[in-house]
Design a protein around this motif. Structure first.
Motif, PDB file in Angstrom:
ATOM      1  N   ARG A  84       0.807  -1.219   0.000  1.00  0.00           N
ATOM      2  CA  ARG A  84       0.000   0.000   0.000  1.00  0.00           C
ATOM      3  C   ARG A  84       0.842   1.273   0.000  1.00  0.00           C
ATOM      4  O   ARG A  84       0.555   2.234  -0.708  1.00  0.00           O
ATOM      5  CB  ARG A  84      -0.916  -0.013   1.230  1.00  0.00           C
ATOM      6  CG  ARG A  84      -1.902   1.154   1.289  1.00  0.00           C
ATOM      7  CD  ARG A  84      -2.816   1.032   2.495  1.00  0.00           C
ATOM      8  NE  ARG A  84      -2.113   1.166   3.749  1.00  0.00           N
ATOM      9  CZ  ARG A  84      -2.038   0.204   4.679  1.00  0.00           C
ATOM     10  NH1 ARG A  84      -2.630  -0.964   4.490  1.00  0.00           N
ATOM     11  NH2 ARG A  84      -1.379   0.403   5.798  1.00  0.00           N
ATOM     12  N   GLU A  85       1.909   1.279   0.786  1.00  0.00           N
ATOM     13  CA  GLU A  85       2.667   2.508   1.028  1.00  0.00           C
ATOM     14  C   GLU A  85       4.005   2.564   0.286  1.00  0.00           C
ATOM     15  O   GLU A  85       4.585   3.639   0.160  1.00  0.00           O
ATOM     16  CB  GLU A  85       2.927   2.662   2.533  1.00  0.00           C
ATOM     17  CG  GLU A  85       1.675   2.623   3.404  1.00  0.00           C
ATOM     18  CD  GLU A  85       0.744   3.786   3.152  1.00  0.00           C
ATOM     19  OE1 GLU A  85       1.209   4.807   2.604  1.00  0.00           O
ATOM     20  OE2 GLU A  85      -0.440   3.678   3.486  1.00  0.00           O
ATOM     21  N   GLY A  86       4.513   1.428  -0.160  1.00  0.00           N
ATOM     22  CA  GLY A  86       5.806   1.420  -0.821  1.00  0.00           C
ATOM     23  C   GLY A  86       6.939   1.127   0.145  1.00  0.00           C
ATOM     24  O   GLY A  86       6.767   1.111   1.366  1.00  0.00           O
ATOM     25  N   PHE A  87       8.122   0.908  -0.432  1.00  0.00           N
ATOM     26  CA  PHE A  87       9.263   0.435   0.352  1.00  0.00           C
ATOM     27  C   PHE A  87       9.698   1.437   1.414  1.00  0.00           C
ATOM     28  O   PHE A  87       9.878   1.091   2.585  1.00  0.00           O
ATOM     29  CB  PHE A  87      10.431   0.132  -0.584  1.00  0.00           C
ATOM     30  CG  PHE A  87      11.618  -0.489   0.103  1.00  0.00           C
ATOM     31  CD1 PHE A  87      11.680  -1.853   0.305  1.00  0.00           C
ATOM     32  CD2 PHE A  87      12.668   0.295   0.558  1.00  0.00           C
ATOM     33  CE1 PHE A  87      12.764  -2.436   0.944  1.00  0.00           C
ATOM     34  CE2 PHE A  87      13.759  -0.267   1.192  1.00  0.00           C
ATOM     35  CZ  PHE A  87      13.807  -1.638   1.392  1.00  0.00           C
ATOM     36  N   ASN A  88       9.897   2.688   1.044  1.00  0.00           N
ATOM     37  CA  ASN A  88      10.464   3.667   1.968  1.00  0.00           C
ATOM     38  C   ASN A  88       9.567   3.955   3.164  1.00  0.00           C
ATOM     39  O   ASN A  88      10.057   4.307   4.241  1.00  0.00           O
ATOM     40  CB  ASN A  88      10.777   4.975   1.224  1.00  0.00           C
ATOM     41  CG  ASN A  88      11.927   4.823   0.256  1.00  0.00           C
ATOM     42  OD1 ASN A  88      12.775   3.952   0.411  1.00  0.00           O
ATOM     43  ND2 ASN A  88      11.955   5.660  -0.769  1.00  0.00           N
ATOM     44  N   ASP A  89       8.261   3.804   2.984  1.00  0.00           N
ATOM     45  CA  ASP A  89       7.326   4.094   4.069  1.00  0.00           C
ATOM     46  C   ASP A  89       6.928   2.854   4.862  1.00  0.00           C
ATOM     47  O   ASP A  89       6.066   2.924   5.739  1.00  0.00           O
ATOM     48  CB  ASP A  89       6.067   4.771   3.517  1.00  0.00           C
ATOM     49  CG  ASP A  89       6.351   6.177   3.021  1.00  0.00           C
ATOM     50  OD1 ASP A  89       7.207   6.849   3.631  1.00  0.00           O
ATOM     51  OD2 ASP A  89       5.735   6.596   2.033  1.00  0.00           O
ATOM     52  N   THR A  90       7.552   1.727   4.550  1.00  0.00           N
ATOM     53  CA  THR A  90       7.292   0.511   5.333  1.00  0.00           C
ATOM     54  C   THR A  90       8.248   0.503   6.512  1.00  0.00           C
ATOM     55  O   THR A  90       9.294  -0.156   6.497  1.00  0.00           O
ATOM     56  CB  THR A  90       7.459  -0.749   4.462  1.00  0.00           C
ATOM     57  OG1 THR A  90       6.600  -0.652   3.326  1.00  0.00           O
ATOM     58  CG2 THR A  90       7.075  -2.013   5.243  1.00  0.00           C
ATOM     59  N   GLN A 132       1.676  -0.646  13.740  1.00  0.00           N
ATOM     60  CA  GLN A 132       0.318  -0.099  13.730  1.00  0.00           C
ATOM     61  C   GLN A 132      -0.620  -0.994  12.934  1.00  0.00           C
ATOM     62  O   GLN A 132      -1.752  -1.254  13.354  1.00  0.00           O
ATOM     63  CB  GLN A 132       0.331   1.310  13.142  1.00  0.00           C
ATOM     64  CG  GLN A 132      -1.027   2.005  13.170  1.00  0.00           C
ATOM     65  CD  GLN A 132      -0.944   3.437  12.693  1.00  0.00           C
ATOM     66  OE1 GLN A 132       0.125   3.937  12.358  1.00  0.00           O
ATOM     67  NE2 GLN A 132      -2.079   4.125  12.653  1.00  0.00           N
ATOM     68  N   GLU A 133      -0.160  -1.472  11.786  1.00  0.00           N
ATOM     69  CA  GLU A 133      -0.976  -2.361  10.960  1.00  0.00           C
ATOM     70  C   GLU A 133      -1.277  -3.674  11.682  1.00  0.00           C
ATOM     71  O   GLU A 133      -2.381  -4.226  11.555  1.00  0.00           O
ATOM     72  CB  GLU A 133      -0.257  -2.631   9.642  1.00  0.00           C
ATOM     73  CG  GLU A 133      -1.009  -3.497   8.655  1.00  0.00           C
ATOM     74  CD  GLU A 133      -2.072  -2.736   7.891  1.00  0.00           C
ATOM     75  OE1 GLU A 133      -2.912  -3.396   7.244  1.00  0.00           O
ATOM     76  OE2 GLU A 133      -2.073  -1.486   7.929  1.00  0.00           O
ATOM     77  N   ALA A 134      -0.289  -4.161  12.425  1.00  0.00           N
ATOM     78  CA  ALA A 134      -0.449  -5.443  13.130  1.00  0.00           C
ATOM     79  C   ALA A 134      -1.196  -5.293  14.450  1.00  0.00           C
ATOM     80  O   ALA A 134      -1.585  -6.302  15.050  1.00  0.00           O
ATOM     81  CB  ALA A 134       0.923  -6.061  13.386  1.00  0.00           C
TER      82      ALA A 134
END
Length: 215
Positions: free
Chosen positions: A24-30, A37-39
């Protein structure tokens, strides 16, 4: 449920969360914060299961590689044309954009901030996948040696790692490259992988035939 099963379940939950964020957010924002937060856990809780963000992303990459290798091994049951084999391996990568992305970041980013024990375990698992593909290639092209089949897989891996970032630049670079002056510079990823992979496999085939003929 025993403690080991519970730990594996939580590891899987974290990996699924990381995959969602990455897609959803791409590599740099992972980031670890985004994954936590997602988990639905605190960031410090991630360290009970993984030593770093890089280890989490490596686990995702290995999972994708294992799926790709298993699928290829299932499809290749007997002799095939060299171009067909290279196309199958190329498509194994290009049909999995996340795998291509993580492959392109492996040497520059993902192999940093992890321990020697972790990278050793990662390399062993990747070697096992590579050997599975090597065996599939030799079923398809029986006159290739084990080293020739391994070389074919390695070359496509390196091709994807180098070509993916070139064909998927950051937004500010992409906006410039879309200008008429530069549009011819950036190749399309999927057809470029296919053409280059065929060329590399044909090169290995030429050397294999020379070896067979003793020249």
């Amino acid at each position: 449920m025993c403690s080991s099963d519970l730990k594996e379940l939580r590891r899987r939950m974290i990996l699924d969360a990381a995959a969602n964020v990455l897609d959803r957010e791409g590599f740099n924002d992972t980031s670890l914060n985004a994954i936590a937060q997602e988990a639905g856990v605190v960031k410090s809780g991630l360290y009970r299961y993984f030593e770093s963000r890089e280890e989490i992303l490596l686990e995702l990459m290995i999972s994708d590689v294992q799926v790709m290798c298993a699928a290829l091994s299932e499809v290749v049951t007997g002799p095939m044309d060299v171009d067909q084999v290279s196309d199958l391996i190329s498509e194994g990568f290009t049909d999995r954009p996340r795998l291509c992305l993580l492959t392109s970041r492996m040497a520059s980013t993902l192999e940093h901030n992890i321990t020697g024990d972790t990278i050793r375990a990662v390399k062993r698992r990747l070697n096992a996948c590579s050997e599975e593909v090597s065996q599939a290639i030799r079923r398809a092209i029986p006159h290739w040696t084990p080293e020739e089949s391994r070389r074919g897989m390695r070359m496509i891996f390196v091709l994807v790692a180098g070509l993916y970032p070139m064909t998927h630049p950051p937004a500010h670079v992409k906006s410039v490259m879309n200008e008429p002056e530069f549009q011819h510079v950036v190749p399309e990823f999927v057809p470029s992988v296919r053409v280059a992979a065929r060329a590399m496999f044909r090169g290995i085939e030429s050397m294999a035939l020379q070896r067979q003929n003793g020249s």
